[in-house]
Structure formats: structure tokens, C-alpha cells
Design an enzyme around this catalytic site. Structure first.
Site, PDB file in Angstrom:
ATOM      1  N   GLY A  42       0.804  -1.227   0.000  1.00 45.59           N
ATOM      2  CA  GLY A  42       0.000   0.000   0.000  1.00 45.59           C
ATOM      3  C   GLY A  42       0.832   1.271   0.000  1.00 45.59           C
ATOM      4  CE1 TYR A  79      -9.581   6.182   8.574  1.00 44.80           C
ATOM      5  CE2 TYR A  79      -8.365   4.203   9.179  1.00 44.80           C
ATOM      6  CZ  TYR A  79      -8.521   5.324   8.367  1.00 44.80           C
ATOM      7  OH  TYR A  79      -7.611   5.591   7.368  1.00 44.80           O
TER       8      TYR A  79
HETATM    9  N1  LIG Z   1      -6.138   3.413   1.808  1.00 48.15           N
HETATM   10  C1  LIG Z   1      -6.769   4.537   2.108  1.00 48.15           C
HETATM   11  O1  LIG Z   1      -7.845   4.869   1.530  1.00 48.15           O
HETATM   12  C2  LIG Z   1      -6.215   5.449   3.144  1.00 48.15           C
HETATM   13  C3  LIG Z   1      -5.272   5.024   4.077  1.00 48.15           C
HETATM   14  N2  LIG Z   1      -4.839   5.917   5.029  1.00 48.15           N
HETATM   15  C4  LIG Z   1      -3.872   5.496   6.038  1.00 48.15           C
HETATM   16  O2  LIG Z   1      -2.646   5.155   5.386  1.00 48.15           O
HETATM   17  C5  LIG Z   1      -1.933   4.189   6.171  1.00 48.15           C
HETATM   18  C6  LIG Z   1      -1.538   3.026   5.289  1.00 48.15           C
HETATM   19  O3  LIG Z   1      -2.741   2.464   4.799  1.00 48.15           O
HETATM   20  P1  LIG Z   1      -2.810   1.572   3.471  1.00 48.15           P
HETATM   21  O4  LIG Z   1      -1.477   1.534   2.811  1.00 48.15           O
HETATM   22  O5  LIG Z   1      -3.992   2.007   2.721  1.00 48.15           O
HETATM   23  O6  LIG Z   1      -3.123   0.171   4.148  1.00 48.15           O
HETATM   24  P2  LIG Z   1      -2.705  -1.308   3.755  1.00 48.15           P
HETATM   25  O7  LIG Z   1      -3.590  -2.190   4.576  1.00 48.15           O
HETATM   26  O8  LIG Z   1      -2.658  -1.482   2.289  1.00 48.15           O
HETATM   27  O9  LIG Z   1      -1.203  -1.408   4.314  1.00 48.15           O
HETATM   28  C7  LIG Z   1      -0.984  -1.267   5.697  1.00 48.15           C
HETATM   29  C8  LIG Z   1       0.235  -2.068   6.071  1.00 48.15           C
HETATM   30  O10 LIG Z   1       0.365  -1.943   7.480  1.00 48.15           O
HETATM   31  C9  LIG Z   1       0.603  -3.224   8.030  1.00 48.15           C
HETATM   32  N3  LIG Z   1       0.123  -3.290   9.416  1.00 48.15           N
HETATM   33  C10 LIG Z   1      -1.165  -3.319   9.849  1.00 48.15           C
HETATM   34  N4  LIG Z   1      -1.205  -3.453  11.185  1.00 48.15           N
HETATM   35  C11 LIG Z   1       0.086  -3.505  11.615  1.00 48.15           C
HETATM   36  C12 LIG Z   1       0.704  -3.661  12.872  1.00 48.15           C
HETATM   37  N5  LIG Z   1      -0.023  -3.814  13.994  1.00 48.15           N
HETATM   38  N6  LIG Z   1       2.059  -3.662  12.926  1.00 48.15           N
HETATM   39  C13 LIG Z   1       2.797  -3.529  11.800  1.00 48.15           C
HETATM   40  N7  LIG Z   1       2.273  -3.396  10.563  1.00 48.15           N
HETATM   41  C14 LIG Z   1       0.935  -3.388  10.488  1.00 48.15           C
HETATM   42  C15 LIG Z   1      -0.125  -4.211   7.129  1.00 48.15           C
HETATM   43  O11 LIG Z   1       0.437  -5.507   7.232  1.00 48.15           O
HETATM   44  C16 LIG Z   1       0.085  -3.572   5.766  1.00 48.15           C
HETATM   45  O12 LIG Z   1       1.246  -4.059   5.142  1.00 48.15           O
HETATM   46  C17 LIG Z   1      -2.885   3.815   7.316  1.00 48.15           C
HETATM   47  O13 LIG Z   1      -2.516   4.539   8.478  1.00 48.15           O
HETATM   48  C18 LIG Z   1      -4.255   4.280   6.825  1.00 48.15           C
HETATM   49  O14 LIG Z   1      -5.128   4.605   7.890  1.00 48.15           O
HETATM   50  C19 LIG Z   1      -5.280   7.212   5.106  1.00 48.15           C
HETATM   51  C20 LIG Z   1      -6.200   7.659   4.202  1.00 48.15           C
HETATM   52  C21 LIG Z   1      -6.700   6.842   3.143  1.00 48.15           C
HETATM   53  C1  LIG Z   2     -11.920   1.553   4.518  1.00 47.56           C
HETATM   54  C2  LIG Z   2     -11.410   2.902   4.148  1.00 47.56           C
HETATM   55  C3  LIG Z   2     -10.501   3.340   5.201  1.00 47.56           C
HETATM   56  C4  LIG Z   2      -9.913   4.515   5.218  1.00 47.56           C
HETATM   57  C5  LIG Z   2     -10.000   5.471   4.086  1.00 47.56           C
HETATM   58  C6  LIG Z   2      -9.727   6.865   4.571  1.00 47.56           C
HETATM   59  O1  LIG Z   2      -8.834   6.908   5.638  1.00 47.56           O
HETATM   60  C7  LIG Z   2     -10.994   7.555   4.936  1.00 47.56           C
HETATM   61  C8  LIG Z   2     -11.323   8.698   4.326  1.00 47.56           C
HETATM   62  C9  LIG Z   2     -12.540   9.403   4.734  1.00 47.56           C
HETATM   63  C10 LIG Z   2     -12.995  10.490   4.092  1.00 47.56           C
HETATM   64  C11 LIG Z   2     -12.428  10.940   2.817  1.00 47.56           C
HETATM   65  C12 LIG Z   2     -12.830  12.153   2.326  1.00 47.56           C
HETATM   66  C13 LIG Z   2     -12.332  12.642   1.039  1.00 47.56           C
HETATM   67  C14 LIG Z   2     -12.595  13.963   0.690  1.00 47.56           C
HETATM   68  C15 LIG Z   2     -12.113  14.487  -0.586  1.00 47.56           C
HETATM   69  O2  LIG Z   2     -11.577  13.784  -1.406  1.00 47.56           O
HETATM   70  C16 LIG Z   2     -12.302  15.975  -0.861  1.00 47.56           C
HETATM   71  O3  LIG Z   2     -12.142  16.218  -2.259  1.00 47.56           O
HETATM   72  C17 LIG Z   2     -13.649  16.479  -0.431  1.00 47.56           C
HETATM   73  C18 LIG Z   2     -13.709  17.976  -0.631  1.00 47.56           C
HETATM   74  C19 LIG Z   2     -13.254  18.845   0.282  1.00 47.56           C
HETATM   75  C20 LIG Z   2     -12.594  18.376   1.567  1.00 47.56           C
HETATM   76  C21 LIG Z   2     -12.291  19.607   2.440  1.00 47.56           C
HETATM   77  C22 LIG Z   2     -10.841  20.044   2.340  1.00 47.56           C
HETATM   78  O4  LIG Z   2     -10.102  19.595   1.399  1.00 47.56           O
HETATM   79  O5  LIG Z   2     -10.425  20.816   3.224  1.00 47.56           O
END
Ligand SMILES: NC(=O)C1=CN([C@@H]2O[C@H](COP(=O)(O)OP(=O)(O)OC[C@H]3O[C@@H](n4cnc5c(N)ncnc54)[C@H](O)[C@@H]3O)[C@@H](O)[C@H]2O)C=CC1
Ligand SMILES: CC/C=C\C[C@H](O)/C=C/C=C\C=C\C=C\C(=O)[C@@H](O)C/C=C\CCC(=O)O
Length: 261
Positions: A16, A151
Site C-alpha cells: 500500500g 477510525y
Molecule cells: N487506503 C486509504 O484509503 C487510506 C489510508 N490511510 C492510512 O494510510 C496508512 C496506510 O494504509 P494503506 O497503505 O492504505 O493500508 P494497507 O492495509 O494497504 O497497508 C498497511 C500495512 O500496514 C501493516 N500493518 C497493519 N497493522 C500492523 C501492525 N499492527 N504492525 C505492523 N504493521 C501493520 C499491514 O500488514 C500492511 O502491510 C494507514 O494509516 C491508513 O489509515 C489514510 C487515508 C486513506
Molecule cells: C476503509 C477505508 C478506510 C480509510 C479510508 C480513509 O482513511 C478515509 C477517508 C474518509 C474520508 C475521505 C474524504 C475525502 C474527501 C475528498 O476527497 C475531498 O475532495 C472532499 C472535498 C473537500 C474536503 C475539504 C478540504 O479539502 O479541506
């Protein structure tokens, strides 16, 4: 901060966003420690990165960031291997509203511990040479996710803690910058967890509403997050910054109204 021969530790580095950041750092001739829970994915990731960037530039350390002793050991192993530490990316995170206590433990408690361990190895208060810490939050901290209340809470906490620590680092002349990255939805395995009742618990019934929101806001690629991460690392003027990355606005920064008495 130049990236050439800098040493970085990336939690959740095996897949990721963490893997994308590790690749970007290796492309810029940094050394990288991939710290991850998943042994198979981590070892496979290291094999690929060794083939692409040459052996000796990255190590994989199997570690549950929620295990304080193992996380401490991971930092020490990194410094033993590469001789120093310059960059720490507290990226590991989970989405689990069923086992919400675990979500707090991984996303917030372990990130706090990772920040403190980073300071032990980089801060001038410990006689070290300085560095940079990037803590990964989410756009959930700005557009709360009604289907992910815990979360969302952890990601709000990441911002509050990191901004407070950035001020402490400045006041205490740590020589360490601390910044936050808030991605919107990103195309990684984590995003697939919205389909799983084991992750979403009682909020699984809102799956379709959640998917509509993802469709509305769009999905970023991990490489786009890595681009933002490199900016937070290399721009020495950034401390306490809260970077947002969205499909609509790309890389931009959250601005806070100055506190009036
Ligand atoms: N994918 C998304 O839409 C978004 C992700 N994030 C944040 O980005 C960060 C990375 O997320 P992704 O790459 O999307 O997730 P992912 O699930 O693809 O990768 C996360 C990695 O962290 C590892 N991991 C999980 N728990 C662990 C633990 N206890 N100890 C060590 N490693 C551990 C997993 O094995 C995995 O390799 C997270 O903090 C997530 O909350 C933030 C916004 C959006
Ligand atoms: C299972 C999914 C887990 C985590 C995904 C992630 O961490 C959660 C995201 C939650 C909300 C995402 C919102 C995204 C917003 C946008 O892309 C913006 O374009 C919306 C417009 C304005 C935001 C206000 C600003 O930019 O200040």
C-alpha cells in the site's frame, strides 16, 4: 533534507502507501527499513525491492507496532544495520470498527510510541543529529466517516498529537520536524476492508453508502501519496504541517485560524 544515503524507517512498509513511499525513497538512494506485521508480504516486497534497487539498500523487520518491545527492537535493528536514522514514517494503520480497541492501539497508541522512539534516535535532546517524522492521518479527520467513528477518532488524534509534538520540537530545539499527511481514499488493500463485516462490524449495513462516497470523491494511487510524503520530508521549512491529498485538489495544506485571545 536531501534523500541521498538517508536512512528511513517505514511502519506498514510492506504494501500500500508504505510500500510506495519506500520505493520513492529507494529511488532517491535512501536506505529503508520496512517494518510490518505481515511476514510473507514483507519478505516478498523486500525481494522485489532488492531486485529493483540492489541488495543492501532495504531490510524487512517483522514487527507488530502494537508490541512496544518489538517496535523498540525494530528501531535498534535499523540503526545497527544502517548506522543512523534520519526519517521515520509512522504509516501502519487498520480499519476495524468491530475490534475498535485494536484500531486505537495500532493507529494512535503505536504511532505515539513510534514518534517517541523516533525522537530517541534522532533528537538533539538525546544527543542525536536531527531528522524528520511523518505521521499518517486521513481525510477522515476533516470529513468524518460516519461508518468509521473510531477510525475517524484515531486520525483526528494523529493530527492533534503531531501538531503538539511539532511545537514541542521547535520549543525544545530537537532538530526534528514532525508533519502529518492526510490522504483521501487510496487504492490499497485497506480500502477493500469496507466490504468485510469483520472490519466494519455493525456499520457494514452502510457499505453501499460508503462506496457511493468513495465514487464521489475518487480514489488516489499510492504513488501520489508518496509524492506528498517526499515533499514533507525534503522541505526543511515544514514543521507541524498538515498536508491533504485529494482527487479534487491534489496536494494542499490545511490552514488553521490563528488563536485569538
Ligand atoms: N487506503 C486509504 O484509503 C487510506 C489510508 N490511510 C492510512 O494510510 C496508512 C496506510 O494504509 P494503506 O497503505 O492504505 O493500508 P494497507 O492495509 O494497504 O497497508 C498497511 C500495512 O500496514 C501493516 N500493518 C497493519 N497493522 C500492523 C501492525 N499492527 N504492525 C505492523 N504493521 C501493520 C499491514 O500488514 C500492511 O502491510 C494507514 O494509516 C491508513 O489509515 C489514510 C487515508 C486513506
Ligand atoms: C476503509 C477505508 C478506510 C480509510 C479510508 C480513509 O482513511 C478515509 C477517508 C474518509 C474520508 C475521505 C474524504 C475525502 C474527501 C475528498 O476527497 C475531498 O475532495 C472532499 C472535498 C473537500 C474536503 C475539504 C478540504 O479539502 O479541506
Amino acid at each position: 533534507m536531501a534523500l541521498y544515503r538517508k536512512v528511513a524507517l517505514v511502519t506498514g512498509g510492506a504494501q500500500g502507501i508504505g510500500r510506495a513511499v519506500a520505493e520513492a525513497l529507494l529511488k532517491n538512494e535512501s536506505k529503508v527499513a520496512l517494518v510490518d506485521l505481515n511476514t510473507k508480504v514483507g519478505e516478498d516486497c523486500k525481494k522485489v525491492l532488492d531486485q529493483e534497487f540492489g541488495e543492501g539498500n532495504c531490510i524487512f523487520i517483522q514487527c507488530d507496532v502494537a508490541d512496544r518491545g518489538k517496535l523498540k527492537d525494530a528501531f535498534e535493528t535499523t540503526v545497527e544495520k544502517f548506522g543512523k536514522l534520519d526519517i521515520v514514517i509512522n504509516n501502519a494503520g487498520i480499519n476495524n470498527e468491530k475490534n475498535w480497541e485494536k484500531t486505537i492501539e495500532v493507529n494512535l497508541t503505536s504511532l505515539i510510541k513510534g514518534t517517541y522512539l523516533a525522537l530517541e534516535h534522532m533528537s538533539k535532546e538525546y544527543g542525536k543529529d536531527g531528522g524528520v517524522i511523518i505521521n499518517v492521518s486521513s481525510m477522515a479527520a476533516f470529513l468524518h466517516s460516519p461508518h468509521q467513528p473510531v477510525y475517524t477518532a484515531t486520525k483526528h488524534g494523529v493530527i492533534g498529537f503531531s501538531r503538539a509534538m511539532a511545537d514541542a520540537a521547535e520549543e525544545g530545539d530537537y532538530g526534528v520536524r514532525i508533519n502529518v499527511l492526510c490522504p483521501a481514499f487510496v487504492d490499497t488493500p485497506l480500502l477493500q476492508s469496507i466490504e468485510q463485516e469483520d472490519n466494519m462490524g455493525k456499520f457494514i449495513k452502510y457499505k453501499d453508502v460508503f462506496k457511493e462516497k468513495i465514487h464521489k470523491y475518487g480514489v488516489l494511487q499510492p504513488s501520489q501519496i508518496a509524492e506528498g510524503m517526499l515533499k514533507l520530508i525534503t522541505d526543511s521549512g515544514l514543521n507541524g504541517a498538515v498536508m491533504k491529498i485529494t482527487c479534487s485538489k491534489g496536494i494542499h495544506f490545511h490552514t488553521y485560524e490563528p488563536l485569538s485571545a
